[in-house]
Write a protein that holds these residues in place. Structure first.
Motif, short mmCIF file in Angstrom:
data_model
loop_
_atom_site.label_atom_id
_atom_site.label_comp_id
_atom_site.label_asym_id
_atom_site.label_seq_id
_atom_site.Cartn_x
_atom_site.Cartn_y
_atom_site.Cartn_z
N ASP A 175 39.29 37.00 36.62
CA ASP A 175 38.12 36.92 35.72
C ASP A 175 36.99 37.75 36.34
N TYR A 216 42.63 29.24 27.64
CA TYR A 216 42.40 29.78 28.97
C TYR A 216 42.68 28.69 30.00
N LEU A 275 43.72 32.65 34.19
CA LEU A 275 42.61 33.37 34.82
C LEU A 275 42.37 32.84 36.23
N ASN A 281 33.53 36.89 37.13
CA ASN A 281 33.48 35.51 36.60
C ASN A 281 32.79 35.43 35.25
N PHE A 332 42.20 28.24 33.98
CA PHE A 332 41.65 28.78 35.22
C PHE A 332 42.34 28.10 36.40
#
Length: 253
Positions: free
Chosen positions: A83, A29, A56, A86, A31
């Motif tokens: 996301d 992932y 994300l 979150n 972010f």
């Protein structure tokens, strides 16, 4: 030799396959905050051939049209998802962007705060040497207003996206100002993640009734040290700034 029932063998094989699939493959992932990426992209680590990469975005200051426009301009982030609530950031303790996680079987195997590369200066292209002009083709000199006063309205052609609060109202205020004073009003559009087509669309969308400068090299934003949007700057005849704020100037000054 004992023969097994074919149905029993099939059930056993199915159970084995399902048990293997229940062991989650590792997922990477990453972010990001796309508004930061527009300004300067994060150098990404090389992808691992056996690890799926997913991008994300925190569920704040974002919407689907913003994501779609961003990924169209930067295909490297294809598949970027919001996301929602979150959930993953909270689950894995992600409190900053850009940030990288490798998760396997719901366990974090790696975590890494990614950093931006230093901005590289280009001395062969000094901003002060760039010639500026309005969308209609008229030259624009930031140092010589050639009038008693000149109002500069710094704006963003992505309005009304969420990262620009109250922008529609501010644009309407600026149009009203332009229609009711005798001095020139110039809208200055920031250059990040847009081109002149989008600036022209902004002009039509908000019925802008005065000249617009597309600040292609960000030189006007730098010159006048504008970091807030929308924002007003007023110059006197000599080019000196006599007013600056995120509120409509109370003319006459």
């Amino acid at each position: 030799m004992k023969l097994h029932n074919p149905i029993t063998l099939l059930l056993s094989l199915t159970t084995l396959l399902l048990s293997q699939q229940s062991i989650a493959a590792p997922v990477e992932y990453i972010f990001i905050n796309l508004w930061d990426e527009y300004v300067q992209q994060t150098p990404l680590p090389d992808p691992h051939p056996n690890i799926e990469r997913r991008f994300l975005h925190p569920d704040i200051n974002i919407d689907k049209p913003s994501v779609d426009q961003f990924t169209a301009l930067f295909p490297v982030y294809d598949g970027l998802q919001i996301d929602t609530h979150n959930q993953l950031a909270i689950r894995y303790g992600v409190r900053q962007t850009p940030y990288r996680l490798v998760v396997e079987g719901n366990q974090v195997r790696q975590r890494q705060a990614l950093s931006k590369a230093p901005t590289v200066a280009h001395p062969d292209q000094p901003a002060q040497d760039k010639t500026l002009q309005t969308l209609s083709g008229h030259p624009f000199d930031p140092t010589r207003p050639s009038a008693g006063f000149r109002v500069l309205f710094f704006s963003d052609s992505l309005c009304p996206f969420q990262h620009i609060p109250n922008c529609e109202h501010r644009i309407a205020q600026n149009n009203h100002l332009s229609a009711n004073i005798d001095y020139p009003v110039i809208t200055v559009i920031k250059p990040f993640y847009v081109d002149q087509t989008q600036v022209s669309a902004y002009q039509q969308r908000f019925n802008v009734n005065h000249e617009i400068v597309f600040d292609r090299h960000n030189q006007l934003f730098r010159r006048f040290e504008v970091t807030d949007l929308p924002y007003w700057v007023v110059q006197n005849r000599q080019g000196k700034v006599i007013y600056r704020a995120n509120q409509v100037p109370p003319l006459p000054l």
